[in-house]
Design a protein around this motif. Structure first.
Motif, PDB file in Angstrom:
ATOM      1  N   VAL A 154      36.518  40.722  17.677  1.00  5.01           N
ATOM      2  CA  VAL A 154      36.427  41.637  18.818  1.00  5.01           C
ATOM      3  C   VAL A 154      36.239  40.794  20.073  1.00  5.01           C
ATOM      4  N   ARG A 155      37.164  40.956  21.020  1.00  6.41           N
ATOM      5  CA  ARG A 155      37.185  40.114  22.220  1.00  6.41           C
ATOM      6  C   ARG A 155      36.684  40.909  23.428  1.00  6.41           C
ATOM      7  N   ALA A 156      35.795  40.291  24.166  1.00  8.56           N
ATOM      8  CA  ALA A 156      35.216  40.948  25.345  1.00  8.56           C
ATOM      9  C   ALA A 156      35.440  40.102  26.591  1.00  8.56           C
ATOM     10  N   GLU A 157      35.571  40.779  27.723  1.00  8.42           N
ATOM     11  CA  GLU A 157      35.634  40.099  29.018  1.00  8.42           C
ATOM     12  C   GLU A 157      34.605  40.726  29.940  1.00  8.42           C
ATOM     13  N   ILE A 158      33.953  39.880  30.726  1.00  5.70           N
ATOM     14  CA  ILE A 158      32.945  40.332  31.684  1.00  5.70           C
ATOM     15  C   ILE A 158      33.478  40.082  33.086  1.00  5.70           C
ATOM     16  N   ILE A 159      33.456  41.118  33.925  1.00  3.36           N
ATOM     17  CA  ILE A 159      33.903  40.994  35.309  1.00  3.36           C
ATOM     18  C   ILE A 159      32.730  41.324  36.224  1.00  3.36           C
ATOM     19  N   ALA A 160      32.303  40.351  37.009  1.00 10.36           N
ATOM     20  CA  ALA A 160      31.218  40.545  37.978  1.00 10.36           C
ATOM     21  C   ALA A 160      31.837  40.649  39.369  1.00 10.36           C
ATOM     22  N   ILE A 161      31.534  41.733  40.070  1.00  8.83           N
ATOM     23  CA  ILE A 161      32.177  42.023  41.357  1.00  8.83           C
ATOM     24  C   ILE A 161      31.167  41.941  42.494  1.00  8.83           C
ATOM     25  N   ASP A 221      37.529  42.526  47.178  1.00 12.82           N
ATOM     26  CA  ASP A 221      38.898  42.536  47.680  1.00 12.82           C
ATOM     27  C   ASP A 221      39.765  43.349  46.726  1.00 12.82           C
ATOM     28  N   ARG A 222      40.481  44.323  47.268  1.00  9.11           N
ATOM     29  CA  ARG A 222      41.249  45.262  46.443  1.00  9.11           C
ATOM     30  C   ARG A 222      42.228  44.540  45.515  1.00  9.11           C
ATOM     31  N   LYS A 223      43.063  43.668  46.060  1.00  8.06           N
ATOM     32  CA  LYS A 223      44.079  43.008  45.240  1.00  8.06           C
ATOM     33  C   LYS A 223      43.445  42.140  44.158  1.00  8.06           C
ATOM     34  N   ASP A 224      42.398  41.425  44.503  1.00  8.65           N
ATOM     35  CA  ASP A 224      41.754  40.537  43.533  1.00  8.65           C
ATOM     36  C   ASP A 224      41.103  41.326  42.405  1.00  8.65           C
ATOM     37  N   VAL A 225      40.448  42.429  42.748  1.00  6.92           N
ATOM     38  CA  VAL A 225      39.786  43.239  41.715  1.00  6.92           C
ATOM     39  C   VAL A 225      40.817  43.867  40.780  1.00  6.92           C
ATOM     40  N   LEU A 226      41.885  44.441  41.351  1.00  5.82           N
ATOM     41  CA  LEU A 226      42.922  45.054  40.513  1.00  5.82           C
ATOM     42  C   LEU A 226      43.605  44.008  39.634  1.00  5.82           C
ATOM     43  N   ALA A 227      43.800  42.819  40.169  1.00  4.37           N
ATOM     44  CA  ALA A 227      44.401  41.741  39.367  1.00  4.37           C
ATOM     45  C   ALA A 227      43.485  41.357  38.208  1.00  4.37           C
ATOM     46  N   ALA A 228      42.182  41.347  38.465  1.00  2.00           N
ATOM     47  CA  ALA A 228      41.227  41.029  37.401  1.00  2.00           C
ATOM     48  C   ALA A 228      41.260  42.104  36.321  1.00  2.00           C
ATOM     49  N   PHE A 229      41.372  43.375  36.725  1.00  2.00           N
ATOM     50  CA  PHE A 229      41.448  44.468  35.753  1.00  2.00           C
ATOM     51  C   PHE A 229      42.706  44.336  34.887  1.00  2.00           C
ATOM     52  N   GLU A 230      43.840  44.099  35.546  1.00  2.00           N
ATOM     53  CA  GLU A 230      45.115  44.004  34.818  1.00  2.00           C
ATOM     54  C   GLU A 230      45.105  42.834  33.841  1.00  2.00           C
ATOM     55  N   SER A 231      44.546  41.726  34.276  1.00  2.00           N
ATOM     56  CA  SER A 231      44.482  40.541  33.411  1.00  2.00           C
ATOM     57  C   SER A 231      43.573  40.794  32.215  1.00  2.00           C
ATOM     58  N   ALA A 232      42.430  41.412  32.458  1.00  4.63           N
ATOM     59  CA  ALA A 232      41.469  41.660  31.377  1.00  4.63           C
ATOM     60  C   ALA A 232      42.039  42.603  30.323  1.00  4.63           C
ATOM     61  N   GLU A 233      42.789  43.591  30.747  1.00  7.09           N
ATOM     62  CA  GLU A 233      43.324  44.573  29.794  1.00  7.09           C
ATOM     63  C   GLU A 233      44.280  43.936  28.798  1.00  7.09           C
ATOM     64  N   LYS A 234      44.927  42.829  29.190  1.00  6.69           N
ATOM     65  CA  LYS A 234      45.899  42.181  28.316  1.00  6.69           C
ATOM     66  C   LYS A 234      45.251  41.397  27.183  1.00  6.69           C
ATOM     67  N   ARG A 235      43.989  40.976  27.358  1.00  5.41           N
ATOM     68  CA  ARG A 235      43.426  40.080  26.354  1.00  5.41           C
ATOM     69  C   ARG A 235      42.128  40.573  25.712  1.00  5.41           C
ATOM     70  N   ALA A 236      41.516  41.641  26.249  1.00 10.31           N
ATOM     71  CA  ALA A 236      40.187  42.030  25.769  1.00 10.31           C
ATOM     72  C   ALA A 236      40.214  43.382  25.065  1.00 10.31           C
ATOM     73  N   PRO A 296      36.387  53.343  43.423  1.00  9.34           N
ATOM     74  CA  PRO A 296      37.735  53.759  43.824  1.00  9.34           C
ATOM     75  C   PRO A 296      38.840  52.918  43.188  1.00  9.34           C
ATOM     76  N   LEU A 297      38.585  51.644  42.944  1.00 12.80           N
ATOM     77  CA  LEU A 297      39.621  50.809  42.335  1.00 12.80           C
ATOM     78  C   LEU A 297      39.784  51.101  40.847  1.00 12.80           C
ATOM     79  N   LEU A 298      38.708  51.495  40.170  1.00  8.43           N
ATOM     80  CA  LEU A 298      38.860  51.946  38.785  1.00  8.43           C
ATOM     81  C   LEU A 298      39.680  53.229  38.736  1.00  8.43           C
ATOM     82  N   ALA A 299      39.441  54.139  39.685  1.00 10.28           N
ATOM     83  CA  ALA A 299      40.226  55.366  39.742  1.00 10.28           C
ATOM     84  C   ALA A 299      41.697  55.052  39.984  1.00 10.28           C
ATOM     85  N   GLU A 300      41.963  54.108  40.881  1.00 12.22           N
ATOM     86  CA  GLU A 300      43.344  53.706  41.149  1.00 12.22           C
ATOM     87  C   GLU A 300      43.964  53.047  39.928  1.00 12.22           C
ATOM     88  N   PHE A 301      43.204  52.167  39.279  1.00 15.98           N
ATOM     89  CA  PHE A 301      43.729  51.445  38.111  1.00 15.98           C
ATOM     90  C   PHE A 301      44.067  52.397  36.968  1.00 15.98           C
TER      91      PHE A 301
END
Length: 416
Positions: free
Chosen positions: A4-11, A48-63, A82-87
């Motif tokens: 089970v693979r986990a990723e942690i994102i601190a914003i 930063d909107r673009k950086d946060v969304l990029a982190a979400f997209e990247s994490a979804e591919k591997r975790a 708001p960015l989670l809602a957008e994602f």
């Protein structure tokens, strides 16, 4: 069994600027490791909107599970919600139960809730609302494409409450997790490389189901044994057998296991022997006394201590002879001997401990450079002394002196 693979994102910009240390990711990693969940990446991203969304997209591919902390405040710079809602492609709406919880939180504290605070109860419609009993920002749980997401506040005690109450109990329900058992051996007075050499043959012979990790810290080295299998009882037995096998090699350096500290180990020894201690701290400035008195019940064995920073007080209070100070100096074996003996008599204790040295960054000489520390332990019939050659860093020297003094006490109690 699938890992089970986990990723942690601190914003938060404050994390990138170094204004706040990210202790959350460290704590989460430890808790996940105990459950057999592998953390594959930790990401720190600014507001930063673009950086946060990029982190979400990247994490979804591997975790398999993504744990997010921070960015949930009510102000415009808090972008996580708001960015989670957008994602996830959904609107933010009012959750009546969340608004009620926020309102009750303010009422309990006698504070007025503002329109901004009310917005804390507005969440993405596609999330599951997770109540935050110790704060105003709710947790949010999402599921998509076999990946699970949890968004939590960055305030450590709020994050830990949500992790303990919801996330950690939830993981075994959605993932098949291995049985894992950890046991940590705590050592002091020996360096990591020396310890590794000492137990090299034992380490090589460990069964494949048990892994060993060296965890060095300030003046200590922890040996963590981790067993993987299907039965917790079998793992506990197997690890205990390995500890029994290695103890003859390292027993004199071991002061405890798992969460035990050097000061709690000493507390047990002193209580068992019904002995008392007193301290005369010059270069350590009361730090050792702080460590000793941090343990509940220390009043049963701690008589007291003094900080005779200047020589006149070493002489007047502890009885250190002027001729000793003049001939050998404050930083000397002879002086700490008399300091330890003097504080033992002054407080009528069983053990008297003393420290005197050059903590730095100034005050050193060719003969006695910065980091030169003498420590002593006096008891009935003898005095043990030791010279330390430490670092150029003042705070580090004080901390290392504390560890050395406590370890000397541990050894003296054991010998007695």
């Amino acid at each position: 069994m699938k890992v089970v693979r986990a990723e942690i994102i601190a914003i938060g910009d404050e994390l990138l600027y170094g204004q706040i240390v990210d202790t959350n990711s460290h704590w989460i990693s430890q808790e996940l490791d105990l459950m057999g969940v592998k953390v594959v990446r930790k990401t720190t991203v600014g507001d930063d909107r673009k950086d946060v969304l990029a982190a979400f997209e990247s994490a979804e591919k591997r975790a398999d599970i993504v744990l997010i902390t921070g960015g949930l405040g009510p102000t415009k710079d808090d972008l996580t919600k708001p960015l989670l809602a957008e994602f996830f492609g959904c609107d933010i709406i009012e959750f009546p139960e969340a608004v009620k919880a926020v309102s009750e939180y303010f009422t309990r504290r006698g504070r007025e809730m503002t329109p901004l605070n009310i917005l804390q109860g507005h969440l993405p419609v596609c999330c599951t609302y997770i109540p935050n009993e110790v704060g105003t920002a709710p947790g949010m749980w999402f599921e998509r494409n076999s990946t699970f997401w949890m968004s939590m506040p960055g305030v450590p005690h709020e994050m830990k409450k949500l992790m303990k109450d919801f996330v950690l109990p939830k993981l075994p329900e959605i993932f098949p997790l291995p049985v894992i058992h950890h046991k940590v051996i705590k050592t002091v007075g020996i360096g990591e490389s020396w310890l590794a050499d000492l137990i090299s043959n034992w380490e090589t012979a460990l069964p494949s189901s048990i892994r060993l990790a060296y965890l060095p810290s300030l003046g200590h080295v922890k040996l963590r044994l981790t067993g993987f299998g299907n039965s917790k009882e079998e793992l506990e037995k197997a690890i205990d057998e390995q500890i029994d096998a290695v103890m003859p090699l390292i027993g004199k350096y071991v002061y405890g296991f798992n969460t035990e500290t050097l000061e709690t180990a000493i507390a047990k020894l002193l209580k068992a022997e019904k002995k008392t201690i007193a301290l005369a701290e010059s270069c350590s400035g009361g730090y050792v006394s702080h460590l000793i008195t941090s343990v509940p019940g220390s009043s049963t064995y701690y008589q007291g201590g003094i900080i005779p920073y200047h020589n006149q007080f070493k002489n007047k209070i502890l009885g250190v002879r002027n001729e000793t100070l003049i001939r050998f100096g404050a930083v000397s074996e002879e002086t700490v001997r008399e300091m330890a003996t003097g504080v033992l008599k002054l407080f009528n204790s069983d053990f008297g401990l003393a420290s005197s040295g050059i903590a730095g960054p100034n005050g050193g000489t060719d003969e006695k450079p910065v980091g030169t520390i003498w420590i002593a332990c006096a008891m009935s019939g003898r005095v043990e002394t030791k010279k330390l050659q430490l670092t150029q860093d003042r705070i580090l020297n004080i901390q290392l002196t504390g560890v050395a003094v406590l370890n000397m006490l541990r050894i003296c109690i054991s010998k007695k």
